[in-house]
Design a protein around this motif. Structure first.
Motif, PDB file in Angstrom:
ATOM      1  N   ARG A 180      12.586   3.251   5.986  1.00  0.00           N
ATOM      2  CA  ARG A 180      12.323   2.795   7.351  1.00  0.00           C
ATOM      3  C   ARG A 180      11.254   1.701   7.308  1.00  0.00           C
ATOM      4  NH1 ARG A 180       9.644   6.470  12.088  1.00  0.00           N
ATOM      5  NH2 ARG A 180       8.285   6.917  10.322  1.00  0.00           N
ATOM      6  N   THR A 181      11.561   0.555   7.933  1.00  0.00           N
ATOM      7  CA  THR A 181      10.624  -0.565   8.022  1.00  0.00           C
ATOM      8  C   THR A 181      10.245  -0.759   9.486  1.00  0.00           C
ATOM      9  OG1 THR A 181      11.652  -1.638   6.117  1.00  0.00           O
ATOM     10  CG2 THR A 181      10.236  -2.990   7.512  1.00  0.00           C
ATOM     11  N   VAL A 182       8.959  -0.617   9.788  1.00  0.00           N
ATOM     12  CA  VAL A 182       8.441  -0.755  11.142  1.00  0.00           C
ATOM     13  C   VAL A 182       7.740  -2.101  11.249  1.00  0.00           C
ATOM     14  CG1 VAL A 182       6.988   0.254  12.929  1.00  0.00           C
ATOM     15  CG2 VAL A 182       8.151   1.745  11.296  1.00  0.00           C
ATOM     16  N   ASN A 212      17.293  13.387   1.077  1.00  0.00           N
ATOM     17  CA  ASN A 212      16.746  13.683  -0.248  1.00  0.00           C
ATOM     18  C   ASN A 212      15.486  12.891  -0.555  1.00  0.00           C
ATOM     19  OD1 ASN A 212      18.853  15.470  -0.655  1.00  0.00           O
ATOM     20  ND2 ASN A 212      20.099  14.010  -1.841  1.00  0.00           N
ATOM     21  N   LYS A 213      15.431  11.647  -0.095  1.00  0.00           N
ATOM     22  CA  LYS A 213      14.307  10.779  -0.443  1.00  0.00           C
ATOM     23  C   LYS A 213      14.128   9.754   0.665  1.00  0.00           C
ATOM     24  CE  LYS A 213      12.772   7.638  -4.151  1.00  0.00           C
ATOM     25  NZ  LYS A 213      13.192   6.973  -5.412  1.00  0.00           N
ATOM     26  N   GLN A 214      12.878   9.498   1.035  1.00  0.00           N
ATOM     27  CA  GLN A 214      12.626   8.534   2.100  1.00  0.00           C
ATOM     28  C   GLN A 214      11.210   7.998   2.023  1.00  0.00           C
ATOM     29  OE1 GLN A 214      11.915  10.311   6.150  1.00  0.00           O
ATOM     30  NE2 GLN A 214      12.809  12.125   5.185  1.00  0.00           N
ATOM     31  N   LYS A 215      11.016   6.820   2.638  1.00  0.00           N
ATOM     32  CA  LYS A 215       9.686   6.234   2.766  1.00  0.00           C
ATOM     33  C   LYS A 215       9.637   5.366   4.012  1.00  0.00           C
ATOM     34  CE  LYS A 215      10.284   2.034  -0.057  1.00  0.00           C
ATOM     35  NZ  LYS A 215       9.754   1.278  -1.222  1.00  0.00           N
ATOM     36  N   THR A 216       8.423   5.088   4.471  1.00  0.00           N
ATOM     37  CA  THR A 216       8.197   4.296   5.675  1.00  0.00           C
ATOM     38  C   THR A 216       7.242   3.158   5.359  1.00  0.00           C
ATOM     39  OG1 THR A 216       8.593   6.151   7.178  1.00  0.00           O
ATOM     40  CG2 THR A 216       7.332   4.305   8.038  1.00  0.00           C
ATOM     41  N   VAL A 217       7.623   1.940   5.728  1.00  0.00           N
ATOM     42  CA  VAL A 217       6.798   0.747   5.531  1.00  0.00           C
ATOM     43  C   VAL A 217       6.419   0.207   6.905  1.00  0.00           C
ATOM     44  CG1 VAL A 217       6.636  -1.549   4.514  1.00  0.00           C
ATOM     45  CG2 VAL A 217       7.993   0.230   3.376  1.00  0.00           C
ATOM     46  N   VAL A 218       5.117   0.031   7.150  1.00  0.00           N
ATOM     47  CA  VAL A 218       4.608  -0.470   8.425  1.00  0.00           C
ATOM     48  C   VAL A 218       3.995  -1.848   8.198  1.00  0.00           C
ATOM     49  CG1 VAL A 218       3.080  -0.045  10.379  1.00  0.00           C
ATOM     50  CG2 VAL A 218       4.159   1.889   9.205  1.00  0.00           C
ATOM     51  N   SER A 237       0.997   9.425  -1.935  1.00  0.00           N
ATOM     52  CA  SER A 237       1.921   8.314  -2.184  1.00  0.00           C
ATOM     53  C   SER A 237       1.812   7.246  -1.107  1.00  0.00           C
ATOM     54  CB  SER A 237       3.367   8.819  -2.290  1.00  0.00           C
ATOM     55  OG  SER A 237       3.497   9.790  -3.295  1.00  0.00           O
ATOM     56  N   THR A 238       0.585   6.948  -0.665  1.00  0.00           N
ATOM     57  CA  THR A 238       0.356   5.908   0.341  1.00  0.00           C
ATOM     58  C   THR A 238      -0.299   4.701  -0.322  1.00  0.00           C
ATOM     59  OG1 THR A 238       0.096   7.539   2.091  1.00  0.00           O
ATOM     60  CG2 THR A 238      -0.751   5.346   2.515  1.00  0.00           C
ATOM     61  N   THR A 239       0.252   3.532  -0.088  1.00  0.00           N
ATOM     62  CA  THR A 239      -0.290   2.305  -0.666  1.00  0.00           C
ATOM     63  C   THR A 239      -0.415   1.245   0.427  1.00  0.00           C
ATOM     64  OG1 THR A 239       1.932   1.533  -1.277  1.00  0.00           O
ATOM     65  CG2 THR A 239       0.687   2.759  -2.942  1.00  0.00           C
ATOM     66  N   LYS A 240      -1.329   0.299   0.204  1.00  0.00           N
ATOM     67  CA  LYS A 240      -1.546  -0.811   1.124  1.00  0.00           C
ATOM     68  C   LYS A 240      -1.474  -2.115   0.354  1.00  0.00           C
ATOM     69  CE  LYS A 240      -5.133  -2.906   4.068  1.00  0.00           C
ATOM     70  NZ  LYS A 240      -5.349  -4.051   3.151  1.00  0.00           N
ATOM     71  N   THR A 299       2.594   1.407   3.054  1.00  0.00           N
ATOM     72  CA  THR A 299       3.782   2.142   2.670  1.00  0.00           C
ATOM     73  C   THR A 299       3.445   3.618   2.540  1.00  0.00           C
ATOM     74  OG1 THR A 299       4.667   0.224   1.483  1.00  0.00           O
ATOM     75  CG2 THR A 299       5.625   2.372   0.975  1.00  0.00           C
ATOM     76  N   PHE A 300       4.144   4.451   3.285  1.00  0.00           N
ATOM     77  CA  PHE A 300       4.006   5.900   3.200  1.00  0.00           C
ATOM     78  C   PHE A 300       5.216   6.443   2.437  1.00  0.00           C
ATOM     79  CE2 PHE A 300       1.904   4.632   7.161  1.00  0.00           C
ATOM     80  CZ  PHE A 300       0.640   5.169   6.966  1.00  0.00           C
ATOM     81  N   GLY A 301       4.972   6.967   1.237  1.00  0.00           N
ATOM     82  CA  GLY A 301       6.043   7.496   0.420  1.00  0.00           C
ATOM     83  C   GLY A 301       6.280   6.625  -0.810  1.00  0.00           C
ATOM     84  N   PRO A 302       7.357   6.914  -1.538  1.00  0.00           N
ATOM     85  CA  PRO A 302       8.474   7.783  -1.145  1.00  0.00           C
ATOM     86  C   PRO A 302       8.142   9.275  -1.213  1.00  0.00           C
ATOM     87  CG  PRO A 302       8.825   6.909  -3.338  1.00  0.00           C
ATOM     88  CD  PRO A 302       7.587   6.239  -2.823  1.00  0.00           C
ATOM     89  N   PHE A 303       8.779  10.038  -0.309  1.00  0.00           N
ATOM     90  CA  PHE A 303       8.661  11.485  -0.278  1.00  0.00           C
ATOM     91  C   PHE A 303      10.031  12.103  -0.538  1.00  0.00           C
ATOM     92  CE2 PHE A 303       5.504   9.993   2.952  1.00  0.00           C
ATOM     93  CZ  PHE A 303       4.358  10.279   2.223  1.00  0.00           C
TER      94      PHE A 303
END
Length: 487
Positions: free
Chosen positions: A31-33, A154-160, A174-177, A183-187
Motif C-alpha cells: 500500500r502506497t499512501v 501473507n505479506k504486506q507493507k505500507t509506504v507513506v 521493520s520501520t524505515t525512513k 515504510t512500515f513493514g514488510p509484515f
C-alpha cells in the motif's frame, strides 16, 4: 452427547474449516499512501491474488473500506496491473464493500496482480489544532498498518509519502525512513502488528493551502433563443488550516506581508472560467469581496481560459468560512450538438477553484493548476428549456443521486425540466470530468414561448380595446348638465 452426533458435528466442523481455509489468498500486498496533494489522499494497493480453491474458479475479488474512512471515500477503481484494464465495480452493501469482477475467471492455482486506487478527502488532521498566524502547519496521518481484507494476506507493507519534512513517525518493527517517505513493514501474517491491528502515525510539515467546500452548487440555464448558457455557482468555503491561537490581529497580518513570505491566511481565490465567458459578476452575503478582476485569455498546458480573481477584504484565517456566489454566460453553441430534434449538451461536472496564501499582489495564472479544494456536498442542476422531452443524463462515474425536477418560470405553461445530480466527497480531479445531457427539442417547442407571449399581448390588447370602447360609449350616452346661466 451421543457418539453419532459427535461424529457428525466433527465432520461439519472439519468441512467448514476446510471451506474457510480454501479460497483467495493475497500472497503480497503493498500500500502506497500519497499525501503530496492534500486535501486529497491517494492510496494505491498493489495485490497479488492466488486462487487456492481445489477445483472452483474465482470470478471476483471484494475490496473492503475501513469503517473509519468510509465517509471520506471519494474515488475507487481496480485495474489489472499487467494490462491496465479497469475491472467492473459493484457496491455490495452499506458497509462500502465493492466487488471487482475479473475479466477472465481465475483458475485454481493461478495468480492475478491488481492495483486498487483509492482517494480519500480530509483524512489528515492538524496537530496542534491552533497555532500562531505565521507558524508552520504540522499535520498527522494516522491509520492501521494492516490492509482490510476478507481474504488472508501473507505479506504486506505500507509506504507513506509526505509533502514536507517528517517531524516524527511511529517506531514499529521493520520501520524505515528515507527522505520524505516512511515504510512500515514488510509484515507477515503472524506479525504482532497485524494480529493486534497496530496503528501508525506520521507527523509532517506542510504549509500549502487546503480548502474544503462545505457546500457547492453549480447551475446551468439553457436558452436556445438567446444562444446562451448561463452558469451560476454557490460556494460555502472553509480554510482547513489550523485555527489562530491568539486571535486575529489585522496589524500583525499586515506587518507579516513585509516581514515574511507567507502566513496561514487565504488572501486570493482563483476561479477558472471559459475563455469565451462574458457578463461575469460576484455577490456575497456579507460584502467581504473588496477586489475582483478577470485576466485576459491565458494558455497553460495547452488549455485556454480566463481566471476570475477574488480578494476578500478580510483574508480567510484557519477554520474561517466564506460564502458567496458568482456567475457568467457563455455561447450555448460551444457546448451543444444538434442532430435533427436530438440535442446533446456537454458541460463540466464541477468548477475549478484554488485558494492562494501568497503575499504577492501578482499571482501567476499557472497557480490555478494547484487544485487544493475538496467538496464535501455538491449539487449540479441543469435547467433545460420548456418542451424538452426524452431526457437522459450521462455521468462518467457513479453518483449519490440523480433525479428530474419540474420548475416554472415566467410564461411557462408546463414548466421546465431540471436535471439534479448530487454527490459527496468530490475530489479536485473531478474538474476534468464532463456531464452529457441529451434531450429532444422540436421546432414547435422552440416557438412555443414566443407564441405564448404574443397570445398574452394580443389578449391584453383586445381587453384594453374593449374596455376603451365601453368607456367611450358611456361617456357619449351620459347627459350633459345644464349651466346655471341657461337656467
Amino acid at each position: 452427547m451421543p457418539p453419532v452426533l459427535s461424529l457428525l458435528l466433527g465432520l461439519v466442523l472439519a468441512l467448514t474449516a476446510q471451506a474457510a481455509s480454501s479460497g483467495l489468498v493475497l500472497t503480497n500486498a503493498i500500500r502506497t499512501v500519497d499525501l503530496t496533494a492534500l486535501p486529497a489522499v491517494s492510496e494505491q494497493i498493489g495485490v497479488v491474488i492466488q486462487n487456492n480453491h481445489d477445483s472452483k474458479v474465482a470470478k471476483s475479488y471484494v475490496v473492503q473500506i475501513p469503517a473509519s474512512k468510509r465517509d471520506r471515500l471519494s474515488e475507487i477503481s481496480v485495474r489489472e496491473r499487467k494490462s491496465g484494464t479497469e475491472l467492473p465495480l459493484a457496491k455490495l452493501n452499506e458497509d462500502s464493500s465493492y466487488q471487482a469482477t475479473f475479466n477472465h475467471p481465475l483458475q485454481p492455482g493461478d495468480k492475478i496482480s491488481l492495483n486498487i486506487d483509492l482517494v480519500f478527502l480530509n483524512t489528515v488532521v492538524a496537530q496542534p489544532a491552533a497555532i500562531g498566524q505565521s507558524d508552520d502547519q504540522v499535520w498527522t496521518w494516522s491509520d492501521h498498518v494492516s490492509i482490510l481484507s476478507a481474504d488472508p494476506v501473507n505479506k504486506q507493507k505500507t509506504v507513506v509519502k509526505a509533502p514536507g519534512t517528517i517531524k516524527s513517525y511511529s517506531q514499529l518493527n521493520s520501520t524505515t525512513k528515507s527522505g520524505k517517505a516512511v515504510t512500515f513493514g514488510p509484515f507477515t501474517k503472524d506479525s504482532p502488528e497485524l494480529k493486534n491491528a497496530q496503528m501508525a502515525q506520521v507527523r509532517f510539515l506542510d504549509n500549502s493551502e487546503q480548502l474544503e467546500a462545505l457546500e457547492h452548487r453549480r447551475e446551468y440555464f439553457v436558452s436556445h433563443w438567446a444562444n446562451d448558457l448561463n452558469v451560476l455557482e454557490h460556494y460555502a468555503l472553509r480554510n482547513r488550516a489550523p485555527a489562530i491561537s491568539d486571535g486575529f490581529d489585522k496589524v500583525k497580518q499586515t506587518v507579516s506581508r513585509f516581514m515574511k513570505a507567507r502566513d496561514n491566511f487565504i488572501k486570493t481565490l482563483l476561479v477558472k472560467v471559459p475563455v469565451d465567458a462574458r457578463q461575469m459578476y460576484v455577490v456575497d452575503e456579507i460584502g467581504n469581496v473588496s477586489t475582483s478582476a478577470v485576466t485576459r485569455p491565458q494558455r497553460v498546458d495547452g488549455e485556454r481560459f480566463k481566471v476570475m480573481q477574488l480578494k476578500p477584504r478580510y483574508p480567510m484565517a484557519g477554520q474561517w468560512n466564506y460564502t458567496w456566489w458568482h456567475g457568467y454566460s457563455v455561447p450555448l453553441s460551444s457546448y451543444l450538438r444538434v442532430q435533427g430534434t436530438r440535442h446533446a449538451l456537454r458541460v463540466p461536472f464541477i468548477g475549478s477553484i484554488t485558494g492562494s496564501a501568497s503575499q504577492s499582489n501578482e499571482i501567476p495564472v499557472a497557480a490555478i493548476k494547484t487544485r487544493n479544494t475538496a467538496v464535501s456536498r455538491y449539487q449540479l442542476r441543469v435547467t433545460l428549456p420548456e418542451g424538452a422531452t426524452n431526457i437522459h443524463a450521462h455521468v462518467p462515474f457513479a453518483v449519490d443521486g440523480l433525479r428530474m425536477e419540474r420548475q416554472h418560470y415566467y410564461f411557462d405553461l408546463q414548466g421546465r425540466t431540471v436535471v439534479v445530480i448530487e454527490h459527496h466527497n468530490v475530489a479536485p480531479s473531478a474538474a476534468d470530468a464532463h456531464v452529457v445531457v441529451t434531450y429532444d427539442y422540436s421546432r414547435w417547442a422552440l416557438w412555443q414561448k414566443p407564441a405564448v407571449v404574443a397570445l398574452v399581448l394580443f389578449v391584453l390588447f383586445a381587453i384594453a380595446s374593449v374596455v376603451n370602447r365601453m368607456q367611450h360609449g358611456l361617456a357619449t350616452n351620459s347627459p350633459v348638465p345644464k349651466s346655471k346661466k341657461s337656467q
